[in-house]
Every structure is written in structure tokens, then in C-alpha cells.
Design a protein around this motif. Structure first.
Motif, PDB file in Angstrom:
ATOM      1  N   GLY A 317      46.052  30.750  37.138  1.00  0.00           N
ATOM      2  CA  GLY A 317      47.073  30.682  36.011  1.00  0.00           C
ATOM      3  C   GLY A 317      46.528  30.959  34.589  1.00  0.00           C
ATOM      4  N   LYS A 318      45.236  31.355  34.801  1.00  0.00           N
ATOM      5  CA  LYS A 318      44.400  31.515  33.494  1.00  0.00           C
ATOM      6  C   LYS A 318      44.841  32.571  32.553  1.00  0.00           C
ATOM      7  CE  LYS A 318      40.659  32.505  35.730  1.00  0.00           C
ATOM      8  NZ  LYS A 318      41.371  32.520  37.110  1.00  0.00           N
ATOM      9  N   SER A 319      45.451  33.926  32.968  1.00  0.00           N
ATOM     10  CA  SER A 319      45.990  34.942  32.287  1.00  0.00           C
ATOM     11  C   SER A 319      47.131  34.421  31.710  1.00  0.00           C
ATOM     12  CB  SER A 319      46.053  36.042  33.026  1.00  0.00           C
ATOM     13  OG  SER A 319      44.608  36.291  33.584  1.00  0.00           O
ATOM     14  N   THR A 320      48.026  33.739  32.559  1.00  0.00           N
ATOM     15  CA  THR A 320      49.290  33.217  31.887  1.00  0.00           C
ATOM     16  C   THR A 320      49.271  32.154  31.106  1.00  0.00           C
ATOM     17  OG1 THR A 320      49.936  33.244  34.264  1.00  0.00           O
ATOM     18  CG2 THR A 320      51.608  32.027  32.917  1.00  0.00           C
ATOM     19  N   LEU A 321      48.321  31.291  31.064  1.00  0.00           N
ATOM     20  CA  LEU A 321      48.038  30.706  29.879  1.00  0.00           C
ATOM     21  C   LEU A 321      47.518  31.246  28.642  1.00  0.00           C
ATOM     22  CD1 LEU A 321      47.485  27.526  28.886  1.00  0.00           C
ATOM     23  CD2 LEU A 321      44.952  28.059  29.695  1.00  0.00           C
ATOM     24  N   ALA A 336      44.905  36.824  44.240  1.00  0.00           N
ATOM     25  CA  ALA A 336      43.413  36.336  43.685  1.00  0.00           C
ATOM     26  C   ALA A 336      43.110  37.760  43.071  1.00  0.00           C
ATOM     27  CB  ALA A 336      42.742  35.944  44.629  1.00  0.00           C
ATOM     28  N   PHE A 337      42.243  37.394  42.058  1.00  0.00           N
ATOM     29  CA  PHE A 337      41.697  38.792  41.284  1.00  0.00           C
ATOM     30  C   PHE A 337      42.424  39.675  40.618  1.00  0.00           C
ATOM     31  CE2 PHE A 337      38.341  37.102  44.760  1.00  0.00           C
ATOM     32  CZ  PHE A 337      37.644  36.518  43.834  1.00  0.00           C
ATOM     33  N   THR A 338      43.466  39.290  40.011  1.00  0.00           N
ATOM     34  CA  THR A 338      44.414  40.015  39.436  1.00  0.00           C
ATOM     35  C   THR A 338      43.562  40.542  38.045  1.00  0.00           C
ATOM     36  OG1 THR A 338      46.390  38.646  39.753  1.00  0.00           O
ATOM     37  CG2 THR A 338      46.754  40.268  38.447  1.00  0.00           C
ATOM     38  N   THR A 339      42.993  39.620  37.386  1.00  0.00           N
ATOM     39  CA  THR A 339      41.964  40.056  36.484  1.00  0.00           C
ATOM     40  C   THR A 339      40.602  40.646  36.865  1.00  0.00           C
ATOM     41  OG1 THR A 339      42.938  38.248  34.807  1.00  0.00           O
ATOM     42  CG2 THR A 339      41.228  39.162  34.168  1.00  0.00           C
ATOM     43  N   LEU A 340      40.407  41.549  36.431  1.00  0.00           N
ATOM     44  CA  LEU A 340      39.030  42.254  36.871  1.00  0.00           C
ATOM     45  C   LEU A 340      38.164  42.245  35.930  1.00  0.00           C
ATOM     46  CD1 LEU A 340      40.835  44.991  39.310  1.00  0.00           C
ATOM     47  CD2 LEU A 340      39.231  42.935  39.990  1.00  0.00           C
ATOM     48  N   GLY A 514      52.372  22.414  36.483  1.00  0.00           N
ATOM     49  CA  GLY A 514      52.935  21.133  36.412  1.00  0.00           C
ATOM     50  C   GLY A 514      54.239  21.217  36.656  1.00  0.00           C
ATOM     51  N   ASP A 515      55.020  22.277  36.848  1.00  0.00           N
ATOM     52  CA  ASP A 515      56.549  22.454  36.865  1.00  0.00           C
ATOM     53  C   ASP A 515      56.577  22.273  38.489  1.00  0.00           C
ATOM     54  OD1 ASP A 515      56.643  25.917  37.452  1.00  0.00           O
ATOM     55  OD2 ASP A 515      55.075  25.372  36.367  1.00  0.00           O
ATOM     56  N   LEU A 516      55.631  22.656  39.007  1.00  0.00           N
ATOM     57  CA  LEU A 516      55.817  22.911  40.645  1.00  0.00           C
ATOM     58  C   LEU A 516      55.906  21.245  41.272  1.00  0.00           C
ATOM     59  CD1 LEU A 516      53.406  25.789  41.548  1.00  0.00           C
ATOM     60  CD2 LEU A 516      56.183  25.616  41.416  1.00  0.00           C
TER      61      LEU A 516
HETATM   62  N1  LIG Z   1      55.159  27.846  38.415  1.00  0.00           N
HETATM   63  C1  LIG Z   1      54.097  28.238  37.717  1.00  0.00           C
HETATM   64  N2  LIG Z   1      53.568  29.323  38.221  1.00  0.00           N
HETATM   65  C2  LIG Z   1      52.260  29.903  37.287  1.00  0.00           C
HETATM   66  C3  LIG Z   1      52.056  29.065  36.004  1.00  0.00           C
HETATM   67  N3  LIG Z   1      51.107  29.919  35.548  1.00  0.00           N
HETATM   68  C4  LIG Z   1      50.748  31.065  36.210  1.00  0.00           C
HETATM   69  N4  LIG Z   1      51.912  31.074  37.407  1.00  0.00           N
HETATM   70  C5  LIG Z   1      51.780  32.121  38.273  1.00  0.00           C
HETATM   71  O1  LIG Z   1      50.577  31.865  39.107  1.00  0.00           O
HETATM   72  C6  LIG Z   1      50.058  33.405  39.541  1.00  0.00           C
HETATM   73  C7  LIG Z   1      48.803  33.472  38.926  1.00  0.00           C
HETATM   74  O2  LIG Z   1      48.714  33.585  37.464  1.00  0.00           O
HETATM   75  P1  LIG Z   1      47.378  34.351  36.634  1.00  0.00           P
HETATM   76  O3  LIG Z   1      47.776  34.129  35.291  1.00  0.00           O
HETATM   77  O4  LIG Z   1      47.675  35.963  36.996  1.00  0.00           O
HETATM   78  O5  LIG Z   1      46.281  33.772  37.367  1.00  0.00           O
HETATM   79  P2  LIG Z   1      44.903  33.847  37.159  1.00  0.00           P
HETATM   80  O6  LIG Z   1      44.103  32.554  37.009  1.00  0.00           O
HETATM   81  O7  LIG Z   1      44.739  34.691  35.905  1.00  0.00           O
HETATM   82  O8  LIG Z   1      44.279  34.840  38.217  1.00  0.00           O
HETATM   83  P3  LIG Z   1      42.900  35.667  38.479  1.00  0.00           P
HETATM   84  O9  LIG Z   1      43.257  36.717  37.473  1.00  0.00           O
HETATM   85  O10 LIG Z   1      43.546  36.484  39.880  1.00  0.00           O
HETATM   86  O11 LIG Z   1      41.912  34.988  38.370  1.00  0.00           O
HETATM   87  C8  LIG Z   1      51.225  34.218  38.745  1.00  0.00           C
HETATM   88  O12 LIG Z   1      52.151  34.522  39.802  1.00  0.00           O
HETATM   89  C9  LIG Z   1      51.806  33.286  37.700  1.00  0.00           C
HETATM   90  O13 LIG Z   1      53.044  33.601  37.564  1.00  0.00           O
HETATM   91  C10 LIG Z   1      52.889  27.956  35.709  1.00  0.00           C
HETATM   92  O14 LIG Z   1      52.343  27.232  34.962  1.00  0.00           O
HETATM   93  N5  LIG Z   1      53.795  27.576  36.642  1.00  0.00           N
END
Ligand SMILES: Nc1nc2c(ncn2[C@@H]2O[C@H](COP(=O)(O)OP(=O)(O)OP(=O)(O)O)[C@@H](O)[C@H]2O)c(=O)[nH]1
Ligand SMILES: [Mg+2]
Length: 578
Positions: A317-321, A336-340, A514-516
Motif C-alpha cells: 500500500g505504499k503507492s496508495t499512501l 505485486a510490483f505495480t510500481t516499477l 487498518g480498515d480490513l
Molecule cells: N483495504 C485497503 N486496501 C488498500 C489500502 N492501501 C492500499 N490498498 C490496496 O492494496 C493494493 C496495493 O496497493 P499499492 O498502493 O499499489 O501497493 P504498493 O505497496 O505500492 O505495491 P507495489 O507497487 O507492487 O510494491 C491496492 O489494491 C490498493 O487499493 C488500505 O489502506 N486499505
């Protein structure tokens, strides 16, 4: 130093784990006092800590389609061959005018070859253009002409690179320096053995002629035997305006350089025939050739300069953050590996209503960087304090266990968080034991730090080799290129101390998703583990002695809903400026 955000977890935790942090009769509005304003796109409120349902706007921004992202070309490595311009040849010419049928020599000098410089500038963000380019060529000097007209100087080239680029020399081929060195060695050998300088002869007993013959331009109408017999004067020694920096070049352009830094010097232009007119040779039929320029192979490595680096497993969830606290449009996807490639987001400490969200002051080092020093070396730096209005945050591809063995995308991307002031470990609370995940991440980071230190030691060993003896660089050239350029460079503070240059950084944990359901227990364990580290009961997760263990915090968030993310901003700023 503790983060600047309110120490009481109650400010935001009720959103996520009301059972973990009972309210104990404190009124809800009072709980929100730590957060001074609202952030755009976020649901934290000044009046009520209750999470409101995310708006559609926010929902689509933080949980976008996988194809809703902006991507730019990015490359953090490039190898370049540099070809500075060779000098133009001197000209053999004589004045011819009406009533002056046999005038004095008037051949012009050749122009000097163009130099190659490098400059770190804001606005450049990637090395991909240079990686594609592969070589850089400066202009060649034009040859001199009759009527004492000098040739034009070759055009200089400045290579613009992003701030944070490290420049390393791989190899150089400098024919002029080599021949200077060889002739100097020969002279020394002869004087040591006190040998008389005998005219050399070839296998057939014919005089070989001047060994420097190839450095002269001879009049076209001469026969080859005339040429061999020609009594050429010794090559004049010449002053150089620019000297070639000594090998190996090693620069760390971690700040913008107001002036370009010289990397490769063009060849000197040749001298026209008037320079060789003397009583015995009033009509010299020779001039000198322009010097061949050296060839330099360099390697550029970009280490992005972000204030905070996000480190986490893939899909954590790094990118979402990053999206939730900045305007970044980095790609988000449930695999996995959405961010390249690394993404940098800027977090503006303002609620976009003209009011600061939090007040913090950062230290700024003002220096005369490059102003008084031709090399742009930092001189007297005086830290000053200014109000922080923003900070940058780097999101890199996820790390997996064994990444140091090149599993997944490897650990190379850690170079982009290596210089960050603060590390934020992003852990997915719904994906198994968070403590184990944190230990595994720190293990990879620690191994990366050791690898970097090993590389550094090897580079220092290489740098200790006296290149001037083997590559023919003038001894005075080495003195000319300041050694500080290569020493304070690449070695991050703490290198050589067993991984401390990374483990010594302030860090904290962002516990996401944390919502899960069923994530509370995992969070509780993580929080207890971090508290034990802070109290000194547990070692630092990387196992590094003397690593940063003060106030290790775990901040639970639901980035997808924008819940609790303000606290991440507060904590990061607190650690950055604390
Ligand atoms: N329920 C929930 N889902 C989340 C949260 N944050 C991220 N996600 C979901 O987790 C998945 C991965 O999120 P990314 O932000 O792409 O994760 P990442 O760490 O950047 O992944 P990589 O780029 O592959 O390393 C996505 O489907 C998001 O929607 C959260 O706080 N709650
Ligand atoms: Mg990502």
C-alpha cells in the motif's frame, strides 16, 4: 527525537481501533485538537474525529483503476563516452601582396577544441535521455588560416543532470598525456644514464628523424626525405587555460551547481608558422597540429533526493499512501510490483486554504557553493532555519525476502531512499505477521547497506592507485583537481560503520489497511514490539549496533480511505526537523 505529531494515539486511532484505545471520557472534539486543519481529500476533521464516508472523488483518487496513473520515462543509470573536441591545426602561410612577393609567415593558430562540462540542475529528473544518447561530443577547433586568422574555438558542451547524480570515471584514453609522460620518462632515463642524445637510425641506417614528427604540419610541397631531414625545433611547452581533472573523476552532485563543472578538456589548437620564425629559419615551412583530445568513459548514477523514503513489501500500500498525502498519480494495483520505478511526491504542509497544517522549521545550509570556487565545492556552510512548507517522499518498488540476491526487483532501488532523512516502513496489517515483515525488510535494507559499504571500500582502494603514473596525467594536474571532490563524495555519512549510514536514520512504521477486519491483533503486536525496541529491550530489527531506536512508532492508517494519514505527515516532519 520524537515526532512532532501529538503523542496521544487517541487523536486518530478511534477511526481504526476503538477497542485498542478506549476514549476514557475524553470528549471527541478535544481529541482532534492535535490536527489543526483539514487536508484536501482527507476525512480528518477539526470538529469531529468520526470518519465520514469518503467522497467519490477521494475514493477514485485513492483507489484508482490500474490504468489511471501518470508515468514518465525514468532511468537512474547511464554510461557515457565523452569526446571533447580536438584542437585545430596551425597554418603555414606567408604574406603575399602586391610588391611583397615573398613576405613573412602569417599562418594563424588553430582553435582549441571544445570542453565538456556537467551541471546539476533543478528540473532534470531522470538520466534516460543520457542513457539513450551514449556519447557526448564537443566541437572540434577550426584550423588557423592565412593572414594570421586564428581558427574558431570548438563549441563547449554542458551535460545537464538531475540533482543527486553521482559521476564516476570508468576509464580514460589520453594520447597527449601519454606521449608527454613517455617523453618525460625517456628524458629522465637518458639524464640518469648520462647518455649523449644520439641521432636514432632505422634498420637500414637511415636517420629516423624527429619522433614528434607526427605533431607537425609540414608544407605540402616537401618530399618525404626532405621531411625526414628537416630540422624541426623542439615542441614548445604551452600554458593551458583548462587542465584535465586528474583520474579518477568522482563527483557527487547532491546540490545544484551554479557553474558547470569541467569533466573533459578539448585539445589545444596548433601553432601557426609565425611562432617558429627565427634568425636561422625565417620562413618556417611547418606549424604544429592541434592536440588530439582524450576520451573519457563515465558512469552516471542518480540517487533521488527525497526527505522521506517508503520501504515495504510489494502490494503493501505504499503507492496508495503516497497518493493519499500528496498529489502523486503513481500507479496502484492489487498485485505485486505495480510500481516499477521510483516516484517522488511532494507533501504540501498546507490545507490549501492559506493556513499551515502544521508549523515546523527546517535547517537550510546556505553556502557559496560554486560562487567563489570554480569547482562548485561547498565552502563555509552556515545552517539557517526556515519555515518548512513541504517535503518530498519517495515511493520505490517493493522489496521481497532475498531481494539482495536479486530476487524480485532486487535492492538497487534502495539507492533512492539511501539519502532520505527519514525511512517509513509500510506494512500491510492484513498480510500476515507485521513484526516478521518488518524484520525481513530491515534485513534486506541492512544487507544492502553492507553491500554499499563494500563497494565504497573497493572504490577507495581503486582511488588510492596512483593513476598519474600509469595514465600519464601530470602530477601537477592531480594537485589541480581538488581531492575533496572525490573524498567527501559518495561516502554517505556513517559508511564503513556496519550499515549505520542507513540504520542510523530515524524511521517509523506506517501500518496500512487498518480498515480490513482482524488487523487489530497484528497491530497490537507490532506496537508492543516497537515499544520494546524504544525501551532497549529488543535490538534494532536490522541487528545493527548503535542504530536509531528512539521513539519507534507504528501509525495505523487506512490509506485507501485517507484515514490517519495526517499523522504520518506530522510524524515524518517531526523526525525530519526534530
Ligand atoms: N483495504 C485497503 N486496501 C488498500 C489500502 N492501501 C492500499 N490498498 C490496496 O492494496 C493494493 C496495493 O496497493 P499499492 O498502493 O499499489 O501497493 P504498493 O505497496 O505500492 O505495491 P507495489 O507497487 O507492487 O510494491 C491496492 O489494491 C490498493 O487499493 C488500505 O489502506 N486499505
Ligand atoms: Mg506501488
Amino acid at each position: 527525537m520524537a515526532g512532532r505529531c501529538p503523542r496521544s494515539p487517541r487523536v486518530f486511532l478511534p477511526f481504526l481501533y476503538p477497542s485498542l484505545f478506549p476514549l476514557n471520557g475524553i470528549s471527541r472534539p478535544a481529541l482532534a485538537a492535535g490536527v489543526k486543519g483539514t487536508r484536501r481529500n482527507m476525512n480528518t476533521s477539526t470538529t469531529s474525529p468520526e470518519p465520514s464516508a469518503p467522497s467519490d472523488d477521494l475514493r477514485s483518487r485513492l483507489n484508482p483503476d490500474p490504468d489511471d496513473y501518470s508515468m514518465t520515462n525514468f532511468s537512474d543509470k547511464a554510461k557515457l563516452s565523452l569526446y571533447p573536441g580536438p584542437g585545430g591545426h596551425g597554418c603555414i602561410s606567408f604574406l603575399r601582396e602586391a610588391f611583397v612577393p615573398d613576405g613573412p609567415p602569417n599562418g594563424g593558430d588553430g582553435g582549441h577544441g571544445g570542453n565538456i562540462y556537467i551541471q546539476a540542475v533543478h528540473g532534470e529528473t531522470s538520466l534516460h535521455k543520457l542513457a539513450r544518447k551514449k556519447f557526448v561530443r564537443a566541437g572540434r577547433g577550426k584550423s588557423g588560416m592565412g593572414s594570421a586568422r586564428s581558427g574558431q574555438r570548438g563549441e563547449d558542451v554542458v551535460i545537464p543532470v538531475p540533482v543527486g547524480t553521482v559521476v564516476r570515471e570508468i576509464s580514460r584514453d589520453d594520447p597527449e598525456a601519454e606521449s608527454r609522460f613517455l617523453s618525460r620518462r625517456e628524458r629522465k632515463r637518458r639524464s640518469r644514464e648520462s647518455q649523449p642524445v644520439e641521432a636514432e637510425v632505422d634498420e637500414e641506417g637511415e636517420p629516423v628523424g624527429d619522433p614528434n614528427l607526427h605533431k607537425w604540419v609540414l608544407y605540402n610541397g616537401m618530399s618525404s626525405s626532405d621531411r625526414k631531414r628537416m630540422d624541426l625545433p623542439p615542441l614548445p611547452s604551452r600554458d593551458r587555460l583548462f587542465r584535465q581533472p586528474a583520474a579518477p573523476i568522482l563527483l557527487d552532485l547532491s546540490r545544484p551547481t551554479p557553474q558547470p563543472i569541467l569533466l573533459a578538456v578539448g585539445g589545444l589548437g596548433g601553432l601557426g608558422n609565425p611562432h617558429f620564425a627565427s634568425k636561422n629559419t625565417p620562413k618556417p615551412l611547418f606549424a604544429t597540429r592541434g592536440e588530439a583530445a582524450l576520451t573519457l568513459e563515465i558512469e552516471l548514477e542518480l540517487k533521488l533526493l527525497a526527505d522521506v523514503g517508503l520501504v515495504g513489501l510489494p502490494n503493501a500500500g505504499k503507492s496508495t499512501l503516497l497518493r493519499s498525502i500528496s498529489n502523486s498519480r503513481t500507479r496502484v494495483g492489487d498485485w505485486a510490483f505495480t510500481t516499477l520505478q521510483p516516484n517522488i511526491g511532494t507533501v504540501v504542509l498546507d490545507n490549501n486554504k492559506g493556513r499551515p497544517m502544521l508549523t515546523s522549521y527546517r535547517k537550510v545550509a546556505h553556502s557559496s557553493y560554486g560562487r567563489s570556487d570554480p569547482f562548485g565545492r561547498p565552502s563555509d556552510t552556515q545552517p539557517e532555519v526556515e519555515r518548512r512548507t513541504r517535503f518530498t517522499i519517495a515511493d520505490i518498488p517493493g522489496l521481497i525476502e532475498g531481494a539482495h540476491l536479486d530476487k524480485g526487483l532486487g535492492v538497487a532501488f534502495l539507492r533512492h531512499v539511501e539519502r532520505a532523512g527519514v525511512l517509513a516502513f509500510v506494512l500491510d496489517l492484513s498480510a500476515g505477521n507485521a513484526v516478521a515483515a518488518l524484520k525481513s525488510l530491515w534485513n534486506e535494507v541492512g544487507l544492502y547497506a553492507h553491500m554499499r559499504e563494500e563497494e565504497e571500500r573497493e572504490r577507495k582502494r581503486q582511488a588510492a592507485i596512483d593513476w598519474s603514473a600509469s595514465a600519464g596525467t601530470d602530477a601537477e594536474d592531480s594537485a589541480f583537481w581538488p581531492s575533496t571532490m572525490s573524498t567527501d563524495l559518495d561516502a554517505p555519512a556513517g559508511v564503513g560503520q556496519g550499515g549505520l549510514h542507513i540504520a542510523g536514520k530515524p524511521w517509523f512504521v506506517v501500518a496500512t489497511k487498518g480498515d480490513l477486519p482482524d488487523t487489530q491483533e497484528n497491530f497490537r503486536e507490532l506496537r508492543d514490539y516497537l515499544a520494546a525496541i524504544s525501551r532497549g529491550e529488543e535490538p534494532h530489527p536490522s541487528g545493527t549496533e548503535g542504530a536509531w531506536t528512539r521513539d519507534c512508532a507504528a501509525i495505523p492508517v487506512s490509506a485507501i480511505n485517507g484515514h490517519g494519514v495526517d499523522r504520518v505527515v506530522h510524524w515524518a516532519v517531526g523526525l525530519l526537523d526534530g
